[in-house]
Write an enzyme that holds these catalytic residues in place. Structure first.
Site, PDB file in Angstrom:
ATOM      1  CG  ASP A  30      -2.044   0.983   1.132  1.00 22.61           C
ATOM      2  OD1 ASP A  30      -3.202   0.557   1.147  1.00 22.61           O
ATOM      3  OD2 ASP A  30      -1.761   2.207   1.050  1.00 22.61           O
ATOM      4  CB  ILE A  31       0.969   4.156  -2.307  1.00 25.12           C
ATOM      5  CG1 ILE A  31       2.095   5.002  -2.837  1.00 25.12           C
ATOM      6  CG2 ILE A  31      -0.291   4.963  -2.135  1.00 25.12           C
ATOM      7  CD1 ILE A  31       3.204   4.219  -3.464  1.00 25.12           C
ATOM      8  CG  ASN A  86     -12.168  -0.680   4.000  1.00 29.29           C
ATOM      9  OD1 ASN A  86     -12.450  -1.138   5.104  1.00 29.29           O
ATOM     10  ND2 ASN A  86     -11.073   0.038   3.796  1.00 29.29           N
ATOM     11  CD  GLN A  93     -14.663  -1.177  -2.716  1.00 31.82           C
ATOM     12  OE1 GLN A  93     -15.832  -1.449  -2.443  1.00 31.82           O
ATOM     13  NE2 GLN A  93     -13.973  -1.833  -3.631  1.00 31.82           N
ATOM     14  CG  HIS A  99      -8.449  -3.025  -2.241  1.00 30.87           C
ATOM     15  ND1 HIS A  99      -9.400  -2.327  -2.938  1.00 30.87           N
ATOM     16  CD2 HIS A  99      -8.263  -2.351  -1.086  1.00 30.87           C
ATOM     17  CE1 HIS A  99      -9.773  -1.263  -2.253  1.00 30.87           C
ATOM     18  NE2 HIS A  99      -9.111  -1.264  -1.112  1.00 30.87           N
ATOM     19  CG  HIS A 101      -6.586  -2.937   3.241  1.00 30.46           C
ATOM     20  ND1 HIS A 101      -5.871  -1.772   3.109  1.00 30.46           N
ATOM     21  CD2 HIS A 101      -7.787  -2.693   2.647  1.00 30.46           C
ATOM     22  CE1 HIS A 101      -6.606  -0.858   2.475  1.00 30.46           C
ATOM     23  NE2 HIS A 101      -7.775  -1.396   2.187  1.00 30.46           N
TER      24      HIS A 101
HETATM   25  P1  AMP Z   1      -9.754   1.367   0.469  1.00 33.34           P
HETATM   26  O1  AMP Z   1     -10.146   2.466   1.418  1.00 33.34           O
HETATM   27  O2  AMP Z   1      -9.969   0.008   1.074  1.00 33.34           O
HETATM   28  O3  AMP Z   1     -10.388   1.516  -0.895  1.00 33.34           O
HETATM   29  O4  AMP Z   1      -8.192   1.506   0.316  1.00 33.34           O
HETATM   30  C1  AMP Z   1      -7.532   1.845  -0.850  1.00 33.34           C
HETATM   31  C2  AMP Z   1      -6.061   1.755  -0.548  1.00 33.34           C
HETATM   32  O5  AMP Z   1      -5.351   1.822  -1.766  1.00 33.34           O
HETATM   33  C3  AMP Z   1      -5.528   2.873   0.349  1.00 33.34           C
HETATM   34  O6  AMP Z   1      -4.958   2.291   1.517  1.00 33.34           O
HETATM   35  C4  AMP Z   1      -4.498   3.574  -0.521  1.00 33.34           C
HETATM   36  O7  AMP Z   1      -3.368   4.003   0.210  1.00 33.34           O
HETATM   37  C5  AMP Z   1      -4.133   2.489  -1.529  1.00 33.34           C
HETATM   38  N1  AMP Z   1      -3.647   2.983  -2.805  1.00 33.34           N
HETATM   39  C6  AMP Z   1      -4.227   3.911  -3.615  1.00 33.34           C
HETATM   40  N2  AMP Z   1      -3.485   4.091  -4.728  1.00 33.34           N
HETATM   41  C7  AMP Z   1      -2.422   3.254  -4.629  1.00 33.34           C
HETATM   42  C8  AMP Z   1      -1.295   2.956  -5.452  1.00 33.34           C
HETATM   43  N3  AMP Z   1      -1.093   3.578  -6.623  1.00 33.34           N
HETATM   44  N4  AMP Z   1      -0.410   2.034  -5.030  1.00 33.34           N
HETATM   45  C9  AMP Z   1      -0.584   1.409  -3.863  1.00 33.34           C
HETATM   46  N5  AMP Z   1      -1.623   1.620  -3.044  1.00 33.34           N
HETATM   47  C10 AMP Z   1      -2.532   2.538  -3.406  1.00 33.34           C
END
Ligand code: AMP
Length: 136
Positions: A30-31, A86, A93, A99, A101
């Site tokens: 995760d970024i 989520n 989400q 995805h 986590h």
């Molecule tokens: P969610 O709230 O479950 O939709 O979480 C989305 C997750 O994706 C967040 O924790 C972000 O930090 C992660 N995210 C968004 N863009 C990227 C990316 N380019 N590379 C890695 N993680 C990402």
């Protein structure tokens, strides 16, 4: 419409810290990590909800999640992990590509989840169970 960020990662149009890749699934860091080793595991196919994954995709995604959590114990010194999904905006989400986590845990105070249990009557519990019971 702008293309899904995770689809762009799958296509190699955006970079990622890749942890695992197969025909059906991809795992990367995760970024914006909540803890060291916070990882995301996705099906390569764009679907939004867990219920839209095939059995093979479910197996691929969650077995990779399990292995990454195990690796965080042995390689990063984590003591446990949270596994999160989520689903839907109401549940937080943000990226509408399914995805899971994996959040390795090192200390109790890193992550706070506020939970306020409902008080439901026996009738309500029974009625809910009735409606959710799987017909198989
Ligand atoms: P969610 O709230 O479950 O939709 O979480 C989305 C997750 O994706 C967040 O924790 C972000 O930090 C992660 N995210 C968004 N863009 C990227 C990316 N380019 N590379 C890695 N993680 C990402």
């Amino acid at each position: 419409m702008e293309e899904c960020v995770f689809c762009r990662i799958v296509k190699g149009e955006l970079p990622c810290y890749r942890l695992y890749e197969s025909e059906l699934a991809l795992a990367f860091l995760d970024i914006n990590p909540i803890t060291r080793g916070h990882a995301l595991i996705i099906p390569k196919r764009h679907v939004e909800r867990l219920g839209q994954l095939s059995e093979e995709e479910v197996k691929e995604v969650f077995s990779a999640a399990a292995e990454i959590a195990e690796a965080s114990l042995s390689a990063l010194g984590a003591k446990g992990a949270n596994f999160w999904v989520n689903q839907g905006s109401i549940a937080g989400q943000v990226v509408k590509h399914f995805h899971a986590h994996v959040v390795p845990r090192y200390a109790e105070e890193e992550v706070k989840v506020e939970v306020r249990p409902l008080k439901l009557s026996e009738e309500e519990m029974e009625s809910i169970a009735e409606r959710l019971r799987l017909g198989r």
